[in-house]
Design an enzyme around this catalytic site. Structure first.
Site, PDB file in Angstrom:
ATOM      1  N   HIS A 291      31.723 -32.569  28.313  1.00  0.00           N
ATOM      2  CA  HIS A 291      33.167 -32.625  28.506  1.00  0.00           C
ATOM      3  C   HIS A 291      33.745 -34.019  28.278  1.00  0.00           C
ATOM      4  O   HIS A 291      34.967 -34.174  28.244  1.00  0.00           O
ATOM      5  CB  HIS A 291      33.519 -32.150  29.922  1.00  0.00           C
ATOM      6  CG  HIS A 291      33.257 -30.693  30.141  1.00  0.00           C
ATOM      7  ND1 HIS A 291      34.265 -29.753  30.159  1.00  0.00           N
ATOM      8  CD2 HIS A 291      32.107 -30.009  30.340  1.00  0.00           C
ATOM      9  CE1 HIS A 291      33.750 -28.549  30.372  1.00  0.00           C
ATOM     10  NE2 HIS A 291      32.439 -28.677  30.489  1.00  0.00           N
TER      11      HIS A 291
ATOM     12  N   ASP B 271      39.145 -40.537  26.417  1.00  0.00           N
ATOM     13  CA  ASP B 271      39.060 -39.282  27.159  1.00  0.00           C
ATOM     14  C   ASP B 271      38.411 -38.229  26.287  1.00  0.00           C
ATOM     15  O   ASP B 271      38.648 -38.188  25.066  1.00  0.00           O
ATOM     16  CB  ASP B 271      40.458 -38.797  27.572  1.00  0.00           C
ATOM     17  CG  ASP B 271      40.496 -38.278  29.003  1.00  0.00           C
ATOM     18  OD1 ASP B 271      39.437 -37.861  29.495  1.00  0.00           O
ATOM     19  OD2 ASP B 271      41.580 -38.286  29.619  1.00  0.00           O
TER      20      ASP B 271
END
Length: 463
Positions: free
Chosen positions: A158, A366
């Site tokens: 992730h 991110d």
């Protein structure tokens, strides 16, 4: 239909709509096929208890078993605080300067992954599909394979994959990447992440790159593909129209009837670019004085890993920056920044998103960032707000109609914020419509279905 076994660091009740994150992503898959969600209970216990079968807890929720294990305090400190959050998290977010390479951390990381494998293996059935999530559990498949597990095993990361020189800074980097080859499929957020992993595998371990995303090394064939994770767009939009969402929207519109709201929703983490965002806000007020007494930034920074030193430093820095900008520019009836260091209930967020003219999603790095997609889903399509998005968020790879910024450039970010605040309605509607088409196409249901289908296909192709 094969039973799904999901493994992650933490487990959440998939019935709860407000659970968010991974729970929303895999809820439908677990409910359709039945299966197990396995992970850490979040509790620390005496080492003798953690290493016994008494440390396993099972709860049945419909067709799903939630199975959790406890950790000893030592394992929590080395596996979770140490290796996961003081080695992998900073390195994978390009922050070697705050990484702490301690040999005890690596030992604890291996030990907990072995513990997870030992507790999970007896629960598996021959037809199960195993889906492992995130950086806490990279070596789990290798541990299961060593026990004789022959089930299809997929892994989804992730967070970002750093470029090869950064990944190679981890003392155990080759072992870590070798562990990935025990999986049948590794899913990443972006094409850029794929390039970084392919380049590392080629230059560092001599992997052979085959067609269709396959790599060959360590006598194993691994498939790698990008699956940008999404949200349940319809569900989140419905939350904006639910009672708590409408109540939050009405309160914000009443309180800020004479203001334009800018919004940041983040965890307090050095990857999120929070100090840089406050500096961009200062530049905006300095160079576009018409925004004084008119624009207010609500910055939510939920507590995160507060027992780590780097986060203490960040909190003090944010307190100082927000205090300074409010002291320099604030008035009796207006403050430029409302800084909130606590969690806001998930059901209230859609109303806050809808009340905001601009969302600032400006991380320094991110994996994806679902706040960007939630903001879009919560908007009124006839009068939508504008998304200002860091080009270093994974979401930027396919949300091209957002205003993309370099968060390190306060001047450029402020210019983008000014453009967002003054953007004509027609352009806002056009951009929002295009962005919504993208997040609807690549929603959470697409993400789950695409990953599982490719995992099954990869197992068939490699035998």
């Amino acid at each position: 239909m094969s039973r799904l076994v999901v493994v992650s660091n933490r487990v959440a009740d998939p019935r709860k709509a407000a659970a968010g994150g991974l729970a929303v992503a895999i809820r439908d898959g677990l409910q359709q096929t039945g299966g197990i969600w396995f992970g850490w209970s979040g509790k620390t216990v005496d080492a003798s208890v953690a290493n016994s079968h008494n440390g396993v807890h099972t709860q049945t929720v419909g067709k799903v078993q939630l199975v959790t294990v406890d950790l000893s305090q030592q394992d929590y400190e080395t596996y979770y605080l140490g290796y996961a959050n003081n080695v992998l998290w900073p390195v994978f977010h390009y922050r070697l300067d705050v990484a702490q390479f301690d040999v005890r951390f690596g030992s604890g990381y291996r030990r907990v992954n072995q513990l997870f494998a030992q507790r999970l293996f007896p629960l598996l059935e021959p037809g199960d599909i195993i889906w492992v999530h995130d950086y806490h559990l990279i070596p789990l498949a290798a541990e299961l394979r060593a026990m004789g597990c022959r089930n299809p095993i997929g892994f989804f990361l992730h967070i970002p994959v750093p470029p090869p020189p950064l990944l190679a800074a981890i003392p155990e980097h080759e072992w870590l990447v070798r562990s990935l080859f025990a999986y049948d499929l590794v899913g990443l957020q972006t094409e850029a992440d794929m390039r970084h992993l392919f380049d590392y595998a080629h230059w560092e371990v001599g992997a052979e790159r085959l067609t269709d995303g396959y790599l060959r090394a360590f006598n194993r064939t691994l498939r790698v593909a990008a699956f940008p994770i999404g949200i349940d767009v319809g569900e989140f939009a419905a939350m904006a129209d639910a009672r708590e969402g409408v109540d939050m929207f009405s309160r914000m519109r009443a309180e800020y009837s004479r203001r334009q709201l800018l919004l940041g929703v983040d965890r307090l983490d050095y990857s999120k670019g929070l100090p840089q965002r406050i500096r961009a806000m200062r530049y905006l007020l300095e160079h576009y004085p018409e925004n004084r007494k008119r624009a207010t930034l609500i910055q939510i920074a939920a507590p995160s890993r507060e027992d780590l030193g780097a986060y203490d430093d960040l909190r003090r820095q944010m307190d100082s920056l927000c205090g300074a900008i409010n002291g320099d520019y604030g008035e009796l009836d207006w403050m430029p920044v409302r800084y909130i260091h606590r969690n806001v209930a998930r059901r209230r967020l859609p109303g806050l998103y809808r009340a905001s003219r601009v969302a600032l999603v400006t991380p320094l790095r991110d994996g994806m960032n679902l706040v960007a997609k939630e903001f879009l889903a919560a908007q009124d399509p006839e009068d939508p707000g504008v998304l200002v998005l860091s080009r270093f968020a994974g979401a930027a790879e396919h949300l091209k109609q957002a205003l993309l910024v370099n968060p390190y450039d306060a001047h450029g970010a402020a210019e983008a914020i000014q453009r967002a605040l003054t953007m004509p309605l027609g352009e806002r509607v056009e951009r929002h419509s295009a962005l919504m088409a993208t997040i609807r196409k690549y929603d959470v249901h697409w993400w789950r279905k695409a990953f599982i289908e490719m995992l099954e296909e990869s197992v068939r192709e490699t035998g």
